[in-house]
Write an enzyme that holds these catalytic residues in place. Structure first.
Site, PDB file in Angstrom:
ATOM      1  N   ASP A 117      -0.482  10.960 -17.945  1.00  0.00           N
ATOM      2  CA  ASP A 117      -1.153   9.695 -18.236  1.00  0.00           C
ATOM      3  C   ASP A 117      -2.646   9.977 -18.342  1.00  0.00           C
ATOM      4  OD1 ASP A 117      -1.471   6.848 -18.501  1.00  0.00           O
ATOM      5  OD2 ASP A 117      -2.277   6.850 -16.472  1.00  0.00           O
ATOM      6  N   SER A 118      -3.367   9.011 -18.876  1.00  0.00           N
ATOM      7  CA  SER A 118      -4.822   9.152 -18.960  1.00  0.00           C
ATOM      8  C   SER A 118      -5.459   9.153 -17.571  1.00  0.00           C
ATOM      9  CB  SER A 118      -5.389   7.993 -19.789  1.00  0.00           C
ATOM     10  OG  SER A 118      -4.936   6.763 -19.255  1.00  0.00           O
ATOM     11  N   CYS A 135       1.565   7.177 -20.499  1.00  0.00           N
ATOM     12  CA  CYS A 135       0.457   6.386 -21.042  1.00  0.00           C
ATOM     13  C   CYS A 135       0.906   5.673 -22.324  1.00  0.00           C
ATOM     14  CB  CYS A 135      -0.711   7.317 -21.343  1.00  0.00           C
ATOM     15  SG  CYS A 135      -2.134   6.493 -22.025  1.00  0.00           S
ATOM     16  N   GLU A 171      -7.798  -1.502 -11.219  1.00  0.00           N
ATOM     17  CA  GLU A 171      -8.370  -0.351 -10.506  1.00  0.00           C
ATOM     18  C   GLU A 171      -9.372  -0.793  -9.441  1.00  0.00           C
ATOM     19  OE1 GLU A 171      -9.291   3.152 -12.666  1.00  0.00           O
ATOM     20  OE2 GLU A 171      -7.390   3.074 -13.756  1.00  0.00           O
ATOM     21  N   CYS A 188       1.182  -1.459 -21.037  1.00  0.00           N
ATOM     22  CA  CYS A 188       0.113  -0.633 -20.465  1.00  0.00           C
ATOM     23  C   CYS A 188       0.522  -0.271 -19.046  1.00  0.00           C
ATOM     24  CB  CYS A 188      -1.204  -1.418 -20.466  1.00  0.00           C
ATOM     25  SG  CYS A 188      -2.551  -0.558 -19.627  1.00  0.00           S
ATOM     26  N   HIS A 248      -0.980  -0.130 -16.329  1.00  0.00           N
ATOM     27  CA  HIS A 248      -1.516  -0.904 -15.202  1.00  0.00           C
ATOM     28  C   HIS A 248      -0.878  -2.279 -15.035  1.00  0.00           C
ATOM     29  CE1 HIS A 248      -4.489   2.205 -15.661  1.00  0.00           C
ATOM     30  NE2 HIS A 248      -5.215   1.764 -14.659  1.00  0.00           N
TER      31      HIS A 248
HETATM   32  N1  DGL Z   1      -2.772   4.489 -19.377  1.00  0.00           N
HETATM   33  C1  DGL Z   1      -3.344   3.605 -20.369  1.00  0.00           C
HETATM   34  C2  DGL Z   1      -2.208   2.909 -21.128  1.00  0.00           C
HETATM   35  O1  DGL Z   1      -1.107   2.759 -20.646  1.00  0.00           O
HETATM   36  C3  DGL Z   1      -4.289   2.595 -19.751  1.00  0.00           C
HETATM   37  C4  DGL Z   1      -5.603   3.200 -19.286  1.00  0.00           C
HETATM   38  C5  DGL Z   1      -6.407   3.804 -20.426  1.00  0.00           C
HETATM   39  O2  DGL Z   1      -6.937   3.048 -21.278  1.00  0.00           O
HETATM   40  O3  DGL Z   1      -6.461   5.026 -20.493  1.00  0.00           O
HETATM   41  O4  DGL Z   1      -2.419   2.525 -22.246  1.00  0.00           O
END
Ligand code: DGL
Length: 279
Positions: free
Chosen positions: A10-11, A72, A151, A183, A185
């Site tokens: 993931d990012s 991600c 976050e 997403c 989050h």
């Molecule tokens: N992990 C990213 C997503 O699911 C969210 C956070 C980001 O923008 O990197 O799109």
């Protein structure tokens, strides 16, 4: 091959919502990579996200993973075809599982999708839902403020409720009965989203659906882990401290075994990956 770990990337920290679902699979060893030095991906251009995703995947394949989960949504939306083309291990993104679920549960054929600007801009969810059922009407909405709110630990804060009301109004006005949480989050916001949308709208958690797809693929390929797994390992590209703090809140548990790594860089065109090393 079955004894190898599952790689998840993931990012940043958000992919832990997907990790949390996959870690329930009995006996599987997990390696998680969060590209915390370069998060967020969601407001970056597609070519940048593709390069980052290739670098992250290269790292996990150097750990000999048997399967790669792109937790991600942004990376899944824009980079999945590039990863599938380049690597021979199965690559599972979160878009298709979420889209499939949404298409199967909507009763009135009106589906909302929320995600980062890059995910929504890519049109990946719209294409994937339409591929399942062409008669579905899809309404999309980027929700860039949700990631920092979560976050910050404000997933259940009046500010989150206010922001959710603003973002979701155009979708509720269209009479959606299903909302895809596109997403990493957003599962953390389920309580607030339910309050704002009411009971009549079903929430589709792409991460949870992805864990089911992982099980299916492992079964089909005969890749289930057969002996007790080692502990999960976490890698990040920035200081582990923030990841441990925010990630602990995501998991509702203490995070240990977090190491900082440097990812190997690729040129803009992406140098060829030597797959032989990972077979
Ligand atoms: N992990 C990213 C997503 O699911 C969210 C956070 C980001 O923008 O990197 O799109």
């Amino acid at each position: 091959m079955s004894q190898r770990a599952i790689g998840i990337f993931d990012s940043g920290v958000g992919g832990l919502t997907v990790y949390k679902e996959i870690v329930r699979l009995p006996g599987e060893e997990l390696i998680y990579l969060g590209d915390t030095a370069r998060v967020p991906y969601g407001n970056k251009g597609a070519d940048t996200v593709v390069r980052y995703a290739l670098e992250a995947a290269n790292f996990l394949l150097s750990k000999q993973v048997k399967l790669l989960v792109v937790a991600c949504n942004t990376a899944s939306a824009v980079a999945l075809p590039f990863l599938e083309e380049r690597f021979r291990v199965p690559v599972i993104g979160v878009i298709e599982p979420g889209a499939r679920k949404a298409a199967s549960v909507t009763r009135n054929g009106r589906v909302g999708v929320i995600g980062t600007a890059a995910t929504i801009g890519s049109g990946a969810y719209t294409r994937a839902i339409r591929a399942c059922r062409s008669d579905i009407e899809i309404f999309t909405q980027p929700c860039p403020l949700f990631v920092p709110l979560v976050e910050e630990g404000w997933a259940d804060h009046p500010v989150a409720r206010l922001v959710a009301e603003e973002y979701l109004r155009p979708l509720t006005e269209r009479g959606i009965d299903t909302l895809v949480l596109g997403c990493t989050h957003y599962p953390m916001l389920k309580k607030v989203l339910r309050e704002v949308l009411g009971e009549g709208v079903q929430l589709v958690d792409s991460g949870a659906e992805t864990a089911l797809t992982v099980t299916t693929i492992l079964r089909q390929m005969g890749l289930f882990h057969l002996s007790p797994p080692g502990p999960p390992r976490f890698f990040v590209t920035d200081s582990p401290v923030q990841f441990e703090r925010v990630g602990g809140a995501f998991l509702g548990d203490r995070l240990t075994n977090v190491q900082r790594v440097e990812l190997g860089m690729l040129g803009p065109a992406g140098e060829r990956f030597e797959e032989g090393e990972n077979k």
